[in-house]
Design a protein around this motif. Sequence first.
Motif, PDB file in Angstrom:
ATOM      1  N   ASP A 116      10.124  52.320  75.739  1.00 20.59           N
ATOM      2  CA  ASP A 116       8.745  52.787  75.891  1.00 20.59           C
ATOM      3  C   ASP A 116       8.721  53.974  76.846  1.00 20.59           C
ATOM      4  O   ASP A 116       8.862  53.810  78.065  1.00 20.59           O
ATOM      5  CB  ASP A 116       7.886  51.646  76.448  1.00 20.59           C
ATOM      6  CG  ASP A 116       6.394  51.965  76.431  1.00 20.59           C
ATOM      7  OD1 ASP A 116       6.037  53.157  76.547  1.00 20.59           O
ATOM      8  OD2 ASP A 116       5.597  51.023  76.317  1.00 20.59           O
ATOM      9  N   MET A 153       8.657  53.242  71.149  1.00 21.75           N
ATOM     10  CA  MET A 153       9.140  54.304  70.262  1.00 21.75           C
ATOM     11  C   MET A 153      10.569  54.046  69.787  1.00 21.75           C
ATOM     12  O   MET A 153      10.856  54.121  68.601  1.00 21.75           O
ATOM     13  CB  MET A 153       9.069  55.649  70.973  1.00 21.75           C
ATOM     14  CG  MET A 153       9.404  56.839  70.072  1.00 21.75           C
ATOM     15  SD  MET A 153       9.129  58.429  70.882  1.00 21.75           S
ATOM     16  CE  MET A 153      10.445  58.428  72.096  1.00 21.75           C
ATOM     17  N   ARG A 171       4.595  67.469  73.837  1.00 24.65           N
ATOM     18  CA  ARG A 171       3.497  66.839  74.577  1.00 24.65           C
ATOM     19  C   ARG A 171       3.753  65.353  74.766  1.00 24.65           C
ATOM     20  O   ARG A 171       3.442  64.788  75.819  1.00 24.65           O
ATOM     21  CB  ARG A 171       2.184  67.061  73.843  1.00 24.65           C
ATOM     22  CG  ARG A 171       1.636  68.473  73.978  1.00 24.65           C
ATOM     23  CD  ARG A 171       0.391  68.674  73.146  1.00 24.65           C
ATOM     24  NE  ARG A 171      -0.189  69.992  73.369  1.00 24.65           N
ATOM     25  CZ  ARG A 171      -1.171  70.513  72.617  1.00 24.65           C
ATOM     26  NH1 ARG A 171      -1.672  69.809  71.599  1.00 24.65           N
ATOM     27  NH2 ARG A 171      -1.642  71.728  72.888  1.00 24.65           N
ATOM     28  N   SER A 172       4.328  64.700  73.751  1.00 20.20           N
ATOM     29  CA  SER A 172       4.607  63.266  73.876  1.00 20.20           C
ATOM     30  C   SER A 172       5.684  63.004  74.917  1.00 20.20           C
ATOM     31  O   SER A 172       5.702  61.953  75.557  1.00 20.20           O
ATOM     32  CB  SER A 172       5.034  62.697  72.520  1.00 20.20           C
ATOM     33  OG  SER A 172       6.303  63.171  72.132  1.00 20.20           O
ATOM     34  N   ILE A 173       6.595  63.966  75.101  1.00 19.81           N
ATOM     35  CA  ILE A 173       7.669  63.807  76.076  1.00 19.81           C
ATOM     36  C   ILE A 173       7.204  64.139  77.484  1.00 19.81           C
ATOM     37  O   ILE A 173       7.482  63.418  78.444  1.00 19.81           O
ATOM     38  CB  ILE A 173       8.863  64.708  75.703  1.00 19.81           C
ATOM     39  CG1 ILE A 173       9.511  64.202  74.408  1.00 19.81           C
ATOM     40  CG2 ILE A 173       9.900  64.746  76.827  1.00 19.81           C
ATOM     41  CD1 ILE A 173      10.549  65.137  73.859  1.00 19.81           C
ATOM     42  N   GLY A 179       3.902  64.735  78.564  1.00 23.95           N
ATOM     43  CA  GLY A 179       2.629  64.215  79.015  1.00 23.95           C
ATOM     44  C   GLY A 179       1.630  65.315  79.331  1.00 23.95           C
ATOM     45  O   GLY A 179       1.906  66.518  79.205  1.00 23.95           O
ATOM     46  N   LYS A 189       4.340  70.615  64.842  1.00 27.11           N
ATOM     47  CA  LYS A 189       5.180  69.435  65.052  1.00 27.11           C
ATOM     48  C   LYS A 189       5.909  69.523  66.391  1.00 27.11           C
ATOM     49  O   LYS A 189       5.976  68.540  67.141  1.00 27.11           O
ATOM     50  CB  LYS A 189       6.187  69.319  63.916  1.00 27.11           C
ATOM     51  CG  LYS A 189       7.098  68.093  64.010  1.00 27.11           C
ATOM     52  CD  LYS A 189       6.312  66.809  63.851  1.00 27.11           C
ATOM     53  CE  LYS A 189       7.219  65.604  63.624  1.00 27.11           C
ATOM     54  NZ  LYS A 189       8.127  65.360  64.741  1.00 27.11           N
ATOM     55  N   SER A 227       3.546  68.863  69.296  1.00 21.00           N
ATOM     56  CA  SER A 227       3.241  67.436  69.403  1.00 21.00           C
ATOM     57  C   SER A 227       4.387  66.671  70.051  1.00 21.00           C
ATOM     58  O   SER A 227       4.169  65.818  70.920  1.00 21.00           O
ATOM     59  CB  SER A 227       2.947  66.873  68.011  1.00 21.00           C
ATOM     60  OG  SER A 227       2.757  65.477  68.058  1.00 21.00           O
ATOM     61  N   ASP A 228       5.630  66.995  69.655  1.00 22.12           N
ATOM     62  CA  ASP A 228       6.793  66.307  70.218  1.00 22.12           C
ATOM     63  C   ASP A 228       6.929  66.573  71.716  1.00 22.12           C
ATOM     64  O   ASP A 228       7.195  65.665  72.509  1.00 22.12           O
ATOM     65  CB  ASP A 228       8.069  66.751  69.504  1.00 22.12           C
ATOM     66  CG  ASP A 228       8.162  66.203  68.091  1.00 22.12           C
ATOM     67  OD1 ASP A 228       7.568  65.143  67.843  1.00 22.12           O
ATOM     68  OD2 ASP A 228       8.806  66.847  67.247  1.00 22.12           O
ATOM     69  N   ARG A 256      11.068  60.055  81.883  1.00 19.97           N
ATOM     70  CA  ARG A 256      10.414  59.736  80.611  1.00 19.97           C
ATOM     71  C   ARG A 256      11.493  59.472  79.548  1.00 19.97           C
ATOM     72  O   ARG A 256      12.266  60.358  79.214  1.00 19.97           O
ATOM     73  CB  ARG A 256       9.496  60.881  80.176  1.00 19.97           C
ATOM     74  CG  ARG A 256       8.634  60.541  78.958  1.00 19.97           C
ATOM     75  CD  ARG A 256       7.670  61.667  78.672  1.00 19.97           C
ATOM     76  NE  ARG A 256       6.654  61.764  79.719  1.00 19.97           N
ATOM     77  CZ  ARG A 256       5.487  61.146  79.688  1.00 19.97           C
ATOM     78  NH1 ARG A 256       5.194  60.365  78.679  1.00 19.97           N
ATOM     79  NH2 ARG A 256       4.612  61.306  80.655  1.00 19.97           N
ATOM     80  N   TYR A 285       3.677  52.759  74.629  1.00 21.08           N
ATOM     81  CA  TYR A 285       4.050  53.626  73.506  1.00 21.08           C
ATOM     82  C   TYR A 285       5.458  53.252  73.043  1.00 21.08           C
ATOM     83  O   TYR A 285       6.412  53.966  73.275  1.00 21.08           O
ATOM     84  CB  TYR A 285       4.004  55.092  73.937  1.00 21.08           C
ATOM     85  CG  TYR A 285       4.217  56.091  72.820  1.00 21.08           C
ATOM     86  CD1 TYR A 285       3.417  56.077  71.683  1.00 21.08           C
ATOM     87  CD2 TYR A 285       5.208  57.066  72.921  1.00 21.08           C
ATOM     88  CE1 TYR A 285       3.591  56.996  70.679  1.00 21.08           C
ATOM     89  CE2 TYR A 285       5.397  57.990  71.910  1.00 21.08           C
ATOM     90  CZ  TYR A 285       4.584  57.953  70.796  1.00 21.08           C
ATOM     91  OH  TYR A 285       4.772  58.875  69.785  1.00 21.08           O
ATOM     92  N   LEU A 326       6.281  55.968  77.823  1.00 23.73           N
ATOM     93  CA  LEU A 326       5.142  56.033  78.741  1.00 23.73           C
ATOM     94  C   LEU A 326       5.247  54.992  79.848  1.00 23.73           C
ATOM     95  O   LEU A 326       4.875  55.255  81.000  1.00 23.73           O
ATOM     96  CB  LEU A 326       3.830  55.861  77.973  1.00 23.73           C
ATOM     97  CG  LEU A 326       3.459  56.975  76.992  1.00 23.73           C
ATOM     98  CD1 LEU A 326       2.049  56.763  76.451  1.00 23.73           C
ATOM     99  CD2 LEU A 326       3.565  58.355  77.650  1.00 23.73           C
TER     100      LEU A 326
END
Length: 244
Positions: A32, A18, A173-175, A177, A167, A170-171, A56, A16, A34
Amino acid sequence: STRVGRRGMGPGEFLYPMSLRSGDHGSLLVGDPLAGRVTELGPDGRARREAGVPGRLLSITAWRGDVVTAAWMDGQDPVLGVVDLATGTAVERVRPLSASPGVAASAGAEGDRTPFLVLAGMPDGGTLVSGARTYELFAFAADGTAGRVYAHPNPVPRYMTDEEAEKMTSDMRSIMGAAGADVVGEVMRRARARPTVFFRAGAVTVDEGGRVWVVTSHRSKDATEVDVFAPDGGHLARLSLPGL
């Protein structure tokens, strides 16, 4: 156009990608979250060096030679530190939630923290951290010392909109996991239960003159599209840019 890298965990591969930073002679640094590492790519797109981070990865804020200034998450606790590409090691400098009461208040109480922070490098080698719940930005010197606070004048508490909640979810969850799904759900439930001074910095940058430019979340009711702060922390202007 040129395509570099592919999905995977090998050299020059990413899960991922980023955070990106350009270097000298066409080199590129890729963060990255992830894969938990930063990778330097040469002009030919091949991996030169890489180093892991003990958490992370959130952001790369500066890159000079072998030294990368970055931020990563240790559980729900953000960390500012330095990654050495020459040795492949990472060293913690400061934990903003512990070093600054203001950052801690912005992130929320223990067990109710919003782990999303926007970071930017400063000309003096320091790092600018945006809180997740209040319209404030906190400066940390290169040695981790907490410094100036940049704050928007007269923010008004309100309830979070559906767009903002989606939003932020989503942010987070991406951080955090999949393992952090329950924590994200509880944080969002509490965040939407009461009016608050809700602020989202979509992006933050500092120009060569030390002015801080903040792009706020799209169509946020109590935030202009772009805010500009003077080096001394004073609020200079509010700009509305159509189409953001």
